[in-house]
Design a protein around this motif. Structure first.
Motif, PDB file in Angstrom:
ATOM      1  N   UNK A  65       0.833  -1.193   0.000  1.00 64.35           N
ATOM      2  CA  UNK A  65       0.000   0.000   0.000  1.00 64.35           C
ATOM      3  C   UNK A  65       0.875   1.253   0.000  1.00 64.35           C
ATOM      4  N   UNK A  66       1.861   1.300   0.882  1.00 66.97           N
ATOM      5  CA  UNK A  66       2.727   2.477   0.943  1.00 66.97           C
ATOM      6  C   UNK A  66       3.592   2.621  -0.309  1.00 66.97           C
ATOM      7  N   UNK A  67       3.978   1.525  -0.908  1.00 71.28           N
ATOM      8  CA  UNK A  67       4.699   1.582  -2.184  1.00 71.28           C
ATOM      9  C   UNK A  67       3.783   2.202  -3.246  1.00 71.28           C
ATOM     10  N   UNK A  68       2.506   1.826  -3.248  1.00 71.34           N
ATOM     11  CA  UNK A  68       1.552   2.390  -4.210  1.00 71.34           C
ATOM     12  C   UNK A  68       1.359   3.889  -3.990  1.00 71.34           C
ATOM     13  N   UNK A  69       1.352   4.330  -2.720  1.00 71.53           N
ATOM     14  CA  UNK A  69       1.264   5.767  -2.425  1.00 71.53           C
ATOM     15  C   UNK A  69       2.489   6.476  -2.991  1.00 71.53           C
ATOM     16  N   UNK A  70       3.661   5.922  -2.756  1.00 68.30           N
ATOM     17  CA  UNK A  70       4.895   6.520  -3.280  1.00 68.30           C
ATOM     18  C   UNK A  70       4.884   6.587  -4.798  1.00 68.30           C
ATOM     19  N   UNK A  71       4.446   5.517  -5.451  1.00 73.82           N
ATOM     20  CA  UNK A  71       4.406   5.502  -6.920  1.00 73.82           C
ATOM     21  C   UNK A  71       3.478   6.591  -7.441  1.00 73.82           C
ATOM     22  N   UNK A  72       2.354   6.765  -6.789  1.00 75.23           N
ATOM     23  CA  UNK A  72       1.425   7.812  -7.198  1.00 75.23           C
ATOM     24  C   UNK A  72       2.042   9.190  -7.000  1.00 75.23           C
ATOM     25  N   UNK A  73       2.571   9.440  -5.813  1.00 74.57           N
ATOM     26  CA  UNK A  73       3.102  10.768  -5.516  1.00 74.57           C
ATOM     27  C   UNK A  73       4.418  11.048  -6.244  1.00 74.57           C
ATOM     28  N   UNK A  74       5.139  10.004  -6.645  1.00 66.71           N
ATOM     29  CA  UNK A  74       6.356  10.213  -7.446  1.00 66.71           C
ATOM     30  C   UNK A  74       6.035  10.763  -8.831  1.00 66.71           C
ATOM     31  N   UNK A  75       4.773  10.657  -9.236  1.00 65.86           N
ATOM     32  CA  UNK A  75       4.375  11.235 -10.521  1.00 65.86           C
ATOM     33  C   UNK A  75       4.154  12.739 -10.412  1.00 65.86           C
ATOM     34  N   UNK A  76       4.308  13.281  -9.202  1.00 65.89           N
ATOM     35  CA  UNK A  76       4.205  14.727  -9.005  1.00 65.89           C
ATOM     36  C   UNK A  76       2.899  15.190  -8.397  1.00 65.89           C
TER      37      UNK A  76
END
Length: 133
Positions: A65-76
């Motif tokens: 779940x936290x990896x998915x949050x990071x992936x989303x927020x890494x898109x800006x």
């Protein structure tokens, strides 16, 4: 330093961002499902082996779940609410930092708000968007 999006850039990124947001929602649902199983296990005749297995599954799901949050927020983009389906894209209006905002179900970015104002303060993008980066 944040990435600033123009309206065109935000709309171009939106399909990929929506895909990442949906993956995040699925992962959150998985965490909730395992939590419910773990809670029901506690109420039944307690089996330490089953509990340990579910606990490991929960730990793994939370990590994903936290990896998915990071992936989303890494898109800006900035995740504002999973429950309400709210994401913000950093932008500028003249010299002021603002958010271009998206709500789940919308097919394009149509609103913006000041950085210290939430969803209720959304304003429609004007026909002329030259004032936004």
């Amino acid at each position: 330093m944040p990435t600033y999006f123009t309206i065109q850039e935000a709309n171009a990124a939106l399909p990929n961002v929506i895909q990442k947001f949906k993956a995040l929602q699925r992962q959150r649902a998985e965490v909730q499902k395992i939590e419910a199983q773990l809670n029901s296990q506690m109420g039944m005749s307690f089996n330490l082996g089953d509990y340990a297995t579910l606990k490991k599954q929960l730990n793994s799901a939370v990590t994903k779940f936290y990896v998915a949050v990071e992936e989303l927020e890494n898109s800006g983009v900035i995740l504002k609410s999973i429950e309400e389906g709210l994401l913000d894209f950093p932008s500028k209006r003249f010299d002021e930092d603002v958010w271009l905002c998206w709500k789940e179900g919308e097919t394009e970015i149509k609103f913006w708000h000041e950085k210290d104002v939430g969803f209720m303060g959304r304003k429609p993008l004007s026909v002329s968007d030259e004032s936004l980066v």
